[in-house]
Design a protein around this motif. Structure first.
Motif, mmCIF file in Angstrom:
data_model
loop_
_atom_site.group_PDB
_atom_site.id
_atom_site.type_symbol
_atom_site.label_atom_id
_atom_site.label_comp_id
_atom_site.label_asym_id
_atom_site.label_seq_id
_atom_site.Cartn_x
_atom_site.Cartn_y
_atom_site.Cartn_z
ATOM 1 N N THR A 9 10.017 -1.185 0.842
ATOM 2 C CA THR A 9 10.291 0.226 1.126
ATOM 3 C C THR A 9 11.378 0.346 2.172
ATOM 4 N N ASN A 10 12.300 1.258 1.976
ATOM 5 C CA ASN A 10 13.272 1.676 2.985
ATOM 6 C C ASN A 10 13.995 2.914 2.483
ATOM 7 N N HIS A 11 15.043 3.325 3.210
ATOM 8 C CA HIS A 11 15.743 4.563 2.853
ATOM 9 C C HIS A 11 16.475 4.455 1.519
ATOM 10 N N THR A 12 16.797 3.255 1.089
ATOM 11 C CA THR A 12 17.534 3.101 -0.171
ATOM 12 C C THR A 12 16.605 3.012 -1.385
ATOM 13 N N GLN A 13 15.293 2.942 -1.128
ATOM 14 C CA GLN A 13 14.336 2.833 -2.234
ATOM 15 C C GLN A 13 14.112 4.218 -2.849
ATOM 16 N N ARG A 14 14.644 4.428 -4.020
ATOM 17 C CA ARG A 14 14.552 5.731 -4.669
ATOM 18 C C ARG A 14 13.348 5.839 -5.609
ATOM 19 N N ARG A 15 12.647 4.752 -5.826
ATOM 20 C CA ARG A 15 11.509 4.761 -6.736
ATOM 21 C C ARG A 15 10.203 4.688 -5.951
ATOM 22 N N GLN A 16 9.130 5.099 -6.580
ATOM 23 C CA GLN A 16 7.826 4.948 -5.957
ATOM 24 C C GLN A 16 7.466 3.469 -5.893
ATOM 25 N N ALA A 17 7.125 2.998 -4.702
ATOM 26 C CA ALA A 17 6.748 1.592 -4.523
ATOM 27 C C ALA A 17 5.253 1.408 -4.776
ATOM 28 N N PHE A 18 4.916 0.297 -5.414
ATOM 29 C CA PHE A 18 3.519 -0.043 -5.696
ATOM 30 C C PHE A 18 3.214 -1.414 -5.105
ATOM 31 N N VAL A 19 2.102 -1.504 -4.383
ATOM 32 C CA VAL A 19 1.619 -2.774 -3.834
ATOM 33 C C VAL A 19 0.267 -3.052 -4.474
ATOM 34 N N LYS A 20 0.156 -4.207 -5.118
ATOM 35 C CA LYS A 20 -1.066 -4.549 -5.824
ATOM 36 C C LYS A 20 -1.650 -5.850 -5.265
ATOM 37 N N VAL A 21 -2.946 -5.832 -5.007
ATOM 38 C CA VAL A 21 -3.656 -7.015 -4.524
ATOM 39 C C VAL A 21 -4.401 -7.622 -5.702
ATOM 40 N N CYS A 22 -4.014 -8.814 -6.095
ATOM 41 C CA CYS A 22 -4.623 -9.479 -7.247
ATOM 42 C C CYS A 22 -6.017 -9.982 -6.891
ATOM 43 N N THR A 23 -6.968 -9.686 -7.726
ATOM 44 C CA THR A 23 -8.344 -10.137 -7.514
ATOM 45 C C THR A 23 -8.866 -10.784 -8.786
ATOM 46 N N LEU A 24 -9.770 -11.712 -8.634
ATOM 47 C CA LEU A 24 -10.410 -12.350 -9.780
ATOM 48 C C LEU A 24 -11.668 -11.569 -10.121
ATOM 49 N N ALA A 25 -11.610 -10.832 -11.213
ATOM 50 C CA ALA A 25 -12.657 -9.880 -11.579
ATOM 51 C C ALA A 25 -14.029 -10.545 -11.664
ATOM 52 N N GLY A 26 -15.006 -9.890 -11.037
ATOM 53 C CA GLY A 26 -16.381 -10.341 -11.136
ATOM 54 C C GLY A 26 -16.746 -11.507 -10.247
ATOM 55 N N SER A 27 -15.822 -11.944 -9.369
ATOM 56 C CA SER A 27 -16.096 -13.083 -8.495
ATOM 57 C C SER A 27 -16.195 -12.627 -7.048
ATOM 58 N N ILE A 28 -16.551 -13.547 -6.160
ATOM 59 C CA ILE A 28 -16.608 -13.241 -4.738
ATOM 60 C C ILE A 28 -15.235 -12.843 -4.210
ATOM 61 N N ASP A 29 -14.177 -13.323 -4.858
ATOM 62 C CA ASP A 29 -12.819 -12.968 -4.435
ATOM 63 C C ASP A 29 -12.604 -11.462 -4.494
ATOM 64 N N GLU A 30 -13.166 -10.802 -5.495
ATOM 65 C CA GLU A 30 -12.991 -9.358 -5.637
ATOM 66 C C GLU A 30 -13.626 -8.622 -4.456
ATOM 67 N N ALA A 31 -14.807 -9.018 -4.056
ATOM 68 C CA ALA A 31 -15.487 -8.386 -2.922
ATOM 69 C C ALA A 31 -14.756 -8.686 -1.615
ATOM 70 N N LEU A 32 -14.260 -9.917 -1.472
ATOM 71 C CA LEU A 32 -13.543 -10.296 -0.254
ATOM 72 C C LEU A 32 -12.260 -9.486 -0.102
ATOM 73 N N GLN A 33 -11.495 -9.344 -1.188
ATOM 74 C CA GLN A 33 -10.243 -8.590 -1.110
ATOM 75 C C GLN A 33 -10.513 -7.130 -0.759
ATOM 76 N N SER A 34 -11.588 -6.564 -1.260
ATOM 77 C CA SER A 34 -11.926 -5.182 -0.927
ATOM 78 C C SER A 34 -12.201 -5.035 0.561
ATOM 79 N N SER A 35 -12.901 -6.015 1.138
ATOM 80 C CA SER A 35 -13.187 -5.989 2.570
ATOM 81 C C SER A 35 -11.906 -6.096 3.382
ATOM 82 N N LEU A 36 -11.012 -7.007 2.982
ATOM 83 C CA LEU A 36 -9.761 -7.180 3.706
ATOM 84 C C LEU A 36 -8.885 -5.932 3.609
ATOM 85 N N MET A 37 -8.894 -5.265 2.455
ATOM 86 C CA MET A 37 -8.094 -4.053 2.289
ATOM 87 C C MET A 37 -8.608 -2.920 3.171
ATOM 88 N N ARG A 38 -9.916 -2.851 3.388
ATOM 89 C CA ARG A 38 -10.449 -1.819 4.284
ATOM 90 C C ARG A 38 -9.944 -2.039 5.699
#
Length: 469
Positions: free
Chosen positions: A430-459
């Motif tokens: 992101t900066n002043h030259t970014q004319r598009r909507q920026a998206f940040v995605k956190v990859c998680t392994l569905a149904g595993s402990i990784d998914e719960a851990l990433q949710s905690s870290l994102m909070r």
């Protein structure tokens, strides 16, 4: 101080200082209005913190302010990768030229890494000099008096913080000290104590209904929540888990801190999402071979050592599994019209696996071993070459002092256990030259402990700026 500069060019419009001065020297960069306003704010203060978001122009603002106070002799302490950024900025931004060098010298502007600040020979050379201005870039690096770099810059605390001996600290060699950091309290209000105790101790003194919190113990009791953590049958230690009395702490900081969000300066904030990745049942069982309760408790409490202990053996495996799934998703996104993408990871072997699998799409990458020269080349290739469509960065190494806004999507293949690392890396697109909507995605392994851990870290990630809100 500001009036002296304005009168020197016989013009009431401060903008003209940065377009043309009486000697005919022309600056290469025209500042945004908010940078001039923030520069004026800094110039009026002997000590201050610019806590504006990443990509809002803190480097240019600091140089504008340095010009306003006519600072010639300047010492900048920054990250190792930030040294080249500051050298370039001092070539492009100032209203009048100064000689610039990396590490101690006789140059007007001397740029030092935080690691260099602890090296006896370099520190001794700097302590023999006087500076008009000391700029502490990424000042959250000095968040604890237990760290040598903090004592090198601010001084050595005595009597549990009742005194700070600063005679052989770098701050004693400058008349003005400005801190720059988008995440000055990356983990908790405790991170603010060394800066406040050293640069504005009067704000920690008793006034009105607010008690005296000059000592470290008093500050911690007032503004930090800790819990005892047992480390053996006979011993426990206090672990920081959050903050308290934050409105009062904000009152103490009022006038010392200036902060602008990306939205304040016209930069659209990224949209944050999780990106679930499907894994096989066999892979999920391997990842779930961990103490789930202890792991999530450590994540909530910010206990990085416990996180490493519980997850360490599986962390690299998690990254490797994600890398294979991410490659398929990235190729699909690029084939469906996405022009460029940034991938952030933690482990070198995960970065290598991603790079090899995506080589045919054009890859630039930066990790901890990348030199300053190759770092600039990687950034330029990704920005300027249409056929270089993928940038792969190590979260810490590529999380600061780099512009990746040629892409509007950033995916975290792996996460850092330190929320501020994620917060800073996310804003690279992101900066002043970014004319598009920026998206940040956190990859998680569905149904595993990784998914719960990433949710905690994102909070935690979303809450790290609470004190400065």
């Amino acid at each position: 101080m500001l009036d002296a500069v304005v009168h020197s060019v016989h013009c009431p419009d401060i903008h003209l200082i940065y377009t043309l001065n009486l000697t005919g020297w022309i600056a290469a960069v025209i500042p945004y209005p908010h940078q001039i306003a923030d520069g004026r704010w800094l110039a009026d203060r002997a000590t201050a913190l610019n806590a504006s978001d990443c990509r809002t122009g803190k480097t240019g603002t600091a140089i504008i302010a340095a010009d306003m106070i006519l600072a010639v002799r300047i010492l900048v302490v920054t990250t190792a990768s930030g040294r080249a950024v500051w050298r370039k900025a001092f070539q492009e931004w100032p209203a009048f030229p100064r000689s610039v060098s990396i590490d101690p010298s006789v140059a007007d502007v001397q740029i030092l890494s935080w690691a260099g600040a602890t090296q006896a020979e370099k520190r001794a050379a700097l302590l023999k000099q006087r500076f008009d201005l000391l700029i502490l870039d990424e000042s959250h690096a000095a968040k604890s008096f237990d760290a040598a770099r903090t004592c090198s810059v601010y001084g050595d605390p005595r009597s549990a913080g009742d005194e700070v001996a600063a005679a052989v600290a770098l701050r004693s060699r400058a008349a003005v000290v400005w801190c720059l950091s988008a995440t000055p309290c990356a983990n908790s209000p405790a991170d603010l104590y060394p800066m406040m105790r050293s640069l504005c101790p009067e704000r920690l003194a008793a006034r009105g209904d607010m008690p005296d919190v000059l000592s470290h113990a008093a500050f911690m009791d007032r503004y930090v929540i800790t819990r005892p953590k047992r480390i053996s049958r006979f011993r426990s230690i206090d672990v920081v888990v959050g903050g308290q009395n934050l409105e009062e702490l904000r009152t103490r900081l009022d006038g010392f801190v200036n902060r602008r969000t990306q939205a304040d300066v016209g930069i659209r904030a990224p949209i944050y999402e999780t990106l679930p990745l499907l894994v096989s049942e066999k892979q999920r069982r391997a990842l779930d071979n961990v103490d789930t309760i202890a792991l999530l408790k450590a994540a909530d409490e910010g206990d990085t050592k416990a996180l490493e202990m519980h997850l360490g053996p599986l962390r690299r495996l998690t990254g490797e599994i994600k890398a294979k799934a991410v490659v398929e998703a990235v190729k699909e996104a690029l084939d469906n019209g996405l022009d460029k993408i940034v991938l952030m990871a933690w482990h070198t072997d995960v970065i290598l696996a991603l790079g090899l699998a995506l080589m045919d799409r054009g890859v630039a990458f930066i990790d901890g071993s990348t030199s300053a020269k190759h770092r600039e080349e990687a950034e330029q290739r990704f920005r300027d070459l249409p056929n270089v469509r993928v940038f792969i960065g190590q979260i810490q190494a590529a999380g600061e002092a780099i512009d990746l806004s040629a892409a509007c999507e950033l995916w975290f293949v792996e996460s850092s256990f330190v929320p501020k690392d994620m917060a800073q890396a996310a804003l690279r697109i992101t900066n002043h030259t970014q004319r598009r909507q920026a998206f940040v995605k956190v990859c998680t392994l569905a149904g595993s402990i990784d998914e719960a851990l990433q949710s905690s870290l994102m909070r935690k990630w979303s809450a790290i700026r609470e004190v400065l809100k």
